[in-house]
Design an enzyme around this catalytic site. Structure first.
Site, PDB file in Angstrom:
ATOM      1  N   SER A 195     -29.325 -38.454  58.866  1.00  0.00           N
ATOM      2  CA  SER A 195     -28.380 -39.590  59.136  1.00  0.00           C
ATOM      3  C   SER A 195     -28.276 -40.603  58.067  1.00  0.00           C
ATOM      4  O   SER A 195     -27.388 -41.448  58.272  1.00  0.00           O
ATOM      5  CB  SER A 195     -29.025 -40.131  60.658  1.00  0.00           C
ATOM      6  OG  SER A 195     -30.299 -40.784  60.364  1.00  0.00           O
TER       7      SER A 195
ATOM      8  N   LYS B 286     -10.724 -36.360  57.233  1.00  0.00           N
ATOM      9  CA  LYS B 286     -10.446 -37.471  57.864  1.00  0.00           C
ATOM     10  C   LYS B 286      -8.906 -37.357  58.437  1.00  0.00           C
ATOM     11  O   LYS B 286      -8.799 -37.958  59.794  1.00  0.00           O
ATOM     12  CB  LYS B 286     -10.382 -38.777  56.910  1.00  0.00           C
ATOM     13  CG  LYS B 286     -10.129 -40.060  57.266  1.00  0.00           C
ATOM     14  CD  LYS B 286     -10.893 -41.203  56.675  1.00  0.00           C
ATOM     15  CE  LYS B 286     -10.793 -40.899  55.239  1.00  0.00           C
ATOM     16  NZ  LYS B 286      -9.550 -41.098  54.334  1.00  0.00           N
ATOM     17  N   GLY B 287      -8.110 -36.834  57.604  1.00  0.00           N
ATOM     18  CA  GLY B 287      -6.888 -36.578  58.301  1.00  0.00           C
ATOM     19  C   GLY B 287      -6.750 -35.725  59.238  1.00  0.00           C
ATOM     20  O   GLY B 287      -5.927 -35.925  60.240  1.00  0.00           O
ATOM     21  N   VAL B 288      -7.616 -34.603  59.379  1.00  0.00           N
ATOM     22  CA  VAL B 288      -7.554 -33.685  60.527  1.00  0.00           C
ATOM     23  C   VAL B 288      -8.295 -34.452  61.869  1.00  0.00           C
ATOM     24  O   VAL B 288      -7.864 -34.401  62.708  1.00  0.00           O
ATOM     25  CB  VAL B 288      -8.585 -32.505  60.266  1.00  0.00           C
ATOM     26  CG1 VAL B 288      -8.699 -31.786  61.648  1.00  0.00           C
ATOM     27  CG2 VAL B 288      -7.669 -31.667  59.179  1.00  0.00           C
TER      28      VAL B 288
ATOM     29  N   GLY C  99       8.212 -24.122  43.095  1.00  0.00           N
ATOM     30  CA  GLY C  99       7.515 -24.494  41.784  1.00  0.00           C
ATOM     31  C   GLY C  99       8.455 -24.970  40.701  1.00  0.00           C
ATOM     32  O   GLY C  99       9.542 -25.137  40.932  1.00  0.00           O
TER      33      GLY C  99
ATOM     34  N   GLU D 242      -4.466 -44.409  59.463  1.00  0.00           N
ATOM     35  CA  GLU D 242      -5.518 -43.657  58.446  1.00  0.00           C
ATOM     36  C   GLU D 242      -5.794 -44.430  57.235  1.00  0.00           C
ATOM     37  O   GLU D 242      -5.010 -44.657  56.589  1.00  0.00           O
ATOM     38  CB  GLU D 242      -5.532 -42.277  58.469  1.00  0.00           C
ATOM     39  CG  GLU D 242      -6.411 -41.730  57.452  1.00  0.00           C
ATOM     40  CD  GLU D 242      -6.039 -39.889  57.106  1.00  0.00           C
ATOM     41  OE1 GLU D 242      -5.163 -39.620  57.386  1.00  0.00           O
ATOM     42  OE2 GLU D 242      -6.872 -39.674  56.033  1.00  0.00           O
TER      43      GLU D 242
ATOM     44  N   LEU E 180      13.615 -18.584  45.749  1.00  0.00           N
ATOM     45  CA  LEU E 180      15.097 -18.017  45.834  1.00  0.00           C
ATOM     46  C   LEU E 180      15.719 -18.031  44.653  1.00  0.00           C
ATOM     47  O   LEU E 180      16.505 -16.882  44.258  1.00  0.00           O
ATOM     48  CB  LEU E 180      15.636 -18.808  46.989  1.00  0.00           C
ATOM     49  CG  LEU E 180      17.396 -18.905  46.788  1.00  0.00           C
ATOM     50  CD1 LEU E 180      17.821 -18.884  48.380  1.00  0.00           C
ATOM     51  CD2 LEU E 180      18.085 -19.755  46.116  1.00  0.00           C
TER      52      LEU E 180
ATOM     53  N   CYS F 172      12.516 -21.878  47.971  1.00  0.00           N
ATOM     54  CA  CYS F 172      12.838 -22.892  46.836  1.00  0.00           C
ATOM     55  C   CYS F 172      13.027 -21.838  45.619  1.00  0.00           C
ATOM     56  O   CYS F 172      13.882 -21.155  45.187  1.00  0.00           O
ATOM     57  CB  CYS F 172      12.218 -23.969  46.817  1.00  0.00           C
ATOM     58  SG  CYS F 172      13.091 -25.358  46.141  1.00  0.00           S
TER      59      CYS F 172
ATOM     60  N   HIS G 251      12.326 -25.578  52.388  1.00  0.00           N
ATOM     61  CA  HIS G 251      10.844 -25.293  52.423  1.00  0.00           C
ATOM     62  C   HIS G 251      10.588 -25.061  54.042  1.00  0.00           C
ATOM     63  O   HIS G 251      10.075 -25.976  54.614  1.00  0.00           O
ATOM     64  CB  HIS G 251      10.012 -26.210  51.902  1.00  0.00           C
ATOM     65  CG  HIS G 251      10.307 -26.454  50.301  1.00  0.00           C
ATOM     66  ND1 HIS G 251       9.211 -25.750  49.746  1.00  0.00           N
ATOM     67  CD2 HIS G 251      10.836 -27.068  49.391  1.00  0.00           C
ATOM     68  CE1 HIS G 251       9.457 -25.939  48.350  1.00  0.00           C
ATOM     69  NE2 HIS G 251      10.301 -26.456  48.247  1.00  0.00           N
TER      70      HIS G 251
ATOM     71  N   GLU H  41       8.253 -23.924  55.611  1.00  0.00           N
ATOM     72  CA  GLU H  41       6.587 -24.060  55.784  1.00  0.00           C
ATOM     73  C   GLU H  41       6.333 -25.544  56.354  1.00  0.00           C
ATOM     74  O   GLU H  41       5.390 -25.921  56.990  1.00  0.00           O
ATOM     75  CB  GLU H  41       5.867 -23.783  54.584  1.00  0.00           C
ATOM     76  CG  GLU H  41       5.940 -24.731  53.538  1.00  0.00           C
ATOM     77  CD  GLU H  41       6.935 -24.303  52.536  1.00  0.00           C
ATOM     78  OE1 GLU H  41       8.022 -24.043  52.871  1.00  0.00           O
ATOM     79  OE2 GLU H  41       6.911 -24.985  51.352  1.00  0.00           O
TER      80      GLU H  41
ATOM     81  N   GLY I 173     -12.785 -35.624  51.278  1.00  0.00           N
ATOM     82  CA  GLY I 173     -12.761 -34.200  51.701  1.00  0.00           C
ATOM     83  C   GLY I 173     -13.576 -33.835  52.816  1.00  0.00           C
ATOM     84  O   GLY I 173     -13.864 -32.759  53.135  1.00  0.00           O
TER      85      GLY I 173
HETATM   86  N1  GLN Z   1      12.238 -26.329  40.277  1.00  0.00           N
HETATM   87  C1  GLN Z   1      13.248 -25.918  41.215  1.00  0.00           C
HETATM   88  C2  GLN Z   1      14.056 -27.103  41.316  1.00  0.00           C
HETATM   89  O1  GLN Z   1      13.966 -28.255  41.118  1.00  0.00           O
HETATM   90  C3  GLN Z   1      12.641 -25.478  42.468  1.00  0.00           C
HETATM   91  C4  GLN Z   1      11.965 -26.466  42.928  1.00  0.00           C
HETATM   92  C5  GLN Z   1      10.928 -26.019  44.414  1.00  0.00           C
HETATM   93  O2  GLN Z   1      10.763 -24.957  44.256  1.00  0.00           O
HETATM   94  N2  GLN Z   1      10.930 -26.812  45.159  1.00  0.00           N
HETATM   95  O3  GLN Z   1      15.312 -26.807  42.019  1.00  0.00           O
END
Ligand code: GLN
Length: 534
Positions: A191, A20-22, A357, A143, A387, A384, A510, A512, A17
Site C-alpha cells: 500500500s 486513468k482514462g479507462v 499514415g 480527468e 485507400l 485513409c 476513419h 474505427e 499508464g
Molecule cells: N497522409 C494522407 C493524407 O494526408 C493520409 C492521412 C491518413 O491516413 N490519416 O491525406
C-alpha cells in the site's frame, strides 16, 4: 454557475499508464445509463491539441465529429459513454494560456497583474462551468492528465481543489487512481505507493473520496483496510483497478465492488445502471471460439497505442462474432527492404488492414501488400492512406500507369492519382488544418459499402490532406475500380471497392473512430466476417 451539475474529478498517482482514462470512462459508463455525463480531459502540455504530435509520443490522435483533434482518452469516453464528444471538452495548457492571454489583451483584467492563480485557475473553472451549463450536464466528469506530482498539471489540481468550495462539498467527488504492486518474492499487495500518492494529493488540498488501486489481483480486505486507514477514506470506497484482458469489463468490476452506491451516496444522486447488453457482450468476449488473424500493416507497429481505435474496433467485432482476433503487426518497411518475403510473412493471415499514415516510410511495402491481397483474394480494408495506396496500386498494376503515386510521396510523379486537396494547397499552418471531422458520403446502390452500412449514406470522421485525384476517377473506374461512396458534391472518393473479390474495400475516412462495443464499425465487422468465411 450551473445549478444541478455534480462534479467528479479523477486524478492519478505513482506513475502514468495505470488506466486513468479507462477508470474515468468506466465511472461514466455506469452513470450514463440514467444521467447526462459530460467527460472532460485536462492535459498539461502546451500544444493546443495533440494534432501536431507524433503518435509515437502521444499515441493515436483521436478525431471528433466536430473536427477536434483530441487526446486518445476521448476514444474511451465515446466508446464507454455512447456520447459524441466536443473539442472544447479537451482542455490543454496551450488552450488555457492562449485563452488567458486573449482576455488580457482584450482588457478583461485591466489594472491587474495576471497570474496563474487566480486568473489561470479561474479560467479553467469557467470552462468547467460553461461546459456544464451549455451541455446541461448532470455530471461533469473531469480527468486530470498525468500524475499528481507533475508540475505541468498543478494548475488543474489547484482549480479542482478550489471547485469544492464553489460548488459545495456534496456536489463534488474526488477519485484518485494509484498503483498497488505485488513485488516479486514478497507476494503481498503493497500500500505504500498509494499512501504516498494520496499524501501528495492531500498536500495540494484534495482529500479523495474514492481510491482505486491498480493491481494484478483483486485488492483483499486487509489492503483495503490499510489504504482506508492511511488515506482517510471509507473502506467501502477503495476499489480495484484490476489488470483485465480487455478494458470493457472495468465498469462491471467497479459495480461488483459497489462503486455506484458510494458515488450515489456522496453526491446524493440516484443511479440506475443498465448493464445487461454490455454484460452479454463481455460474456461473448470471455468465450471466443474461432481464431482469425488480421494483419495490420503500418509503420508504427512497435507502438500499438498509435492504432488504439483500430485495435478496439476489432475487439468490438470479436464480441459480436465470437471470433478470437489475433493482430499480426506487419512492419511494411521490412517488406520493402526484403527483410521479409511477402508470401512467408502473410501466409497465416486471414485479413489485412492498411491503416492511416503520413509520409513515405514503408509505403512501397504497403503497396506490395495490397497487390498481394488483391490477387490472392484475401479480405482487405484500407483506411485513409490505405485507400490512397489501394488506388496507387490499382493505377500501377491494373491501369498500367507506371510510376503512379500520391504527390505526398512523390511530388513529381507522372501520374498523380492521389493529390493534395485543392483547399489544402495554400495552407501553410500545420495545426488543425487538415480535412477534419465527420463528412457525409453518398453510397452507391447495391455496393458492398451500402450493404455493410445498410444505408445509402454515412457520416464518418476524416483526417487527411490528400484525395484521389478527380481527373483519374474515370480511368480507374473504367478499369474496374468501383467508387462506391462519394462526397455529396461527387468530387471526393470516400469509398472504393472491387466487385470481383471476396472483400476488398477502402475508405478515405476513419471508421474505427466511431466503433463501439455495442455497435461495431460496419466495415470492420464486414472484414472479420469475410475472414471467417474464408
Ligand atoms: N497522409 C494522407 C493524407 O494526408 C493520409 C492521412 C491518413 O491516413 N490519416 O491525406
Amino acid at each position: 454557475m450551473p445549478k444541478n451539475t455534480k462534479f467528479i474529478v479523477v486524478t492519478g498517482g505513482v506513475m502514468s499508464g495505470l488506466g486513468k482514462g479507462v477508470a474515468a470512462a468506466s465511472i461514466g459508463n455506469l452513470l450514463s445509463s440514467s444521467l447526462k455525463v459530460v467527460p472532460m480531459k485536462l492535459d498539461g502540455y502546451l500544444n493546443t491539441d495533440p494534432g501536431t504530435m507524433n503518435p509515437i509520443e502521444h499515441g493515436e490522435v483521436f478525431v471528433l465529429d466536430d473536427g477536434g483533434e483530441v487526446d486518445m482518452d476521448f476514444g474511451h469516453y465515446e466508446r464507454f459513454l455512447g456520447t459524441t464528444c466536443k473539442r472544447e471538452w479537451n482542455l490543454t495548457m496551450g488552450k488555457v494560456f492562449t485563452g488567458v492571454n486573449e482576455k488580457e489583451r482584450r482588457g478583461d483584467y485591466l489594472g491587474k497583474t495576471v497570474q496563474m492563480i487566480p486568473h489561470g485557475t479561474n479560467y479553467i473553472k469557467e470552462v468547467f462551468f460553461e461546459t456544464a451549463k451549455q451541455e446541461a450536464a448532470d455530471v461533469l466528469l473531469i480527468e486530470i492528465g498525468g500524475t499528481v506530482g507533475d508540475i505541468e498539471n498543478q494548475l488543474y489540481i489547484e482549480a479542482a481543489r478550489q471547485l469544492k468550495k464553489q460548488v459545495g462539498p456534496n456536489n463534488i467527488l474526488y477519485v484518485h487512481l494509484t498503483y498497488v504492486p505485488i513485488p516479486y518474492g514478497v507476494n503481498e499487495q503493497k500500500s505504500k505507493p498509494t499512501q504516498q500518492s494520496v499524501d501528495m494529493l492531500r498536500q495540494r488540498g484534495i482529500q479523495p473520496d474514492i481510491v482505486i488501486g491498480r493491481c494484478t489481483k483483486i485488492l483483499d480486505q486487509k489492503i483495503k483496510e490499510k489504504i482506508a486507514s492511511f488515506c482517510d477514506v471509507d473502506e467501502t470506497a477503495v476499489f480495484t483497478g484490476l489488470d483485465v484482458p480487455h478494458v470493457y469489463s472495468m465498469p462491471l468490476l467497479f459495480e461488483s465492488e459497489g462503486m455506484l452506491k458510494v458515488i450515489a451516496n456522496k453526491l446524493g444522486i440516484e443511479v440506475k445502471p443498465d448493464t445487461a447488453k454490455w454484460k452479454s457482450l463481455i460474456d461473448n468476449l470471455d468465450d471466443l471460439k474461432q481464431l482469425v488473424t488480421v494483419a495490420i500493416c503500418g509503420k508504427y507497429t512497435k507502438l500499438e497505442d498509435s492504432y488504439a481505435s483500430i485495435k478496439e474496433a476489432l475487439l468490438h467485432c470479436s464480441a459480436h462474432t465470437k471470433a478470437k482476433i489475433k493482430i499480426d503487426w506487419v512492419d511494411t518497411a521490412k517488406i520493402e527492404n526484403k527483410q521479409h518475403s511477402l508470401e512467408e510473412r502473410l501466409k497465416d493471415v486471414d485479413a489485412v488492414i492498411i491503416p492511416g499514415g503520413f509520409g513515405p516510410r514503408g509505403v512501397e511495402g504497403k503497396i506490395e501488400v495490397i497487390r498481394y491481397v488483391r490477387e490472392k483474394n484475401i479480405p482487405f480494408m484500407g483506411i485513409c492512406l490505405g485507400l490512397q495506396l489501394a488506388v496507387v496500386e490499382y493505377a500501377r498494376n491494373v491501369c498500367n500507369l507506371a510510376g503512379a503515386h500520391s504527390t505526398e510521396m512523390n511530388p513529381t510523379t507522372e501520374h498523380p492519382v492521389v493529390d493534395i486537396l485543392p483547399e489544402q494547397k495554400n495552407v501553410d499552418k500545420k495545426g488543425g488544418t487538415m480535412r477534419l471531422g465527420a463528412y457525409k458520403a453518398v453510397l452507391a446502390q447495391g455496393s458492398l459499402a451500402s450493404r455493410l452500412y445498410a444505408s445509402d449514406e454515412v457520416w464518418e470522421r476524416h483526417r487527411h490532406r490528400y484525395e484521389v485525384n478527380p481527373s483519374y476517377h474515370m480511368r480507374l473506374s473504367n478499369a474496374g475500380l468501383r467508387f462506391s461512396g462519394m462526397s455529396e458534391d461527387r468530387r471526393l472518393a470516400e469509398f472504393i471497392e472491387l466487385a470481383d473479390h471476396p472483400f476488398f474495400i477502402a475508405t478515405q475516412a476513419h471508421p474505427e473512430l466511431k466503433s463501439s462495443l455495442l455497435k461495431p464499425a460496419p466495415l470492420f465487422l464486414g472484414l472479420v466476417n469475410a475472414a471467417l468465411a474464408k
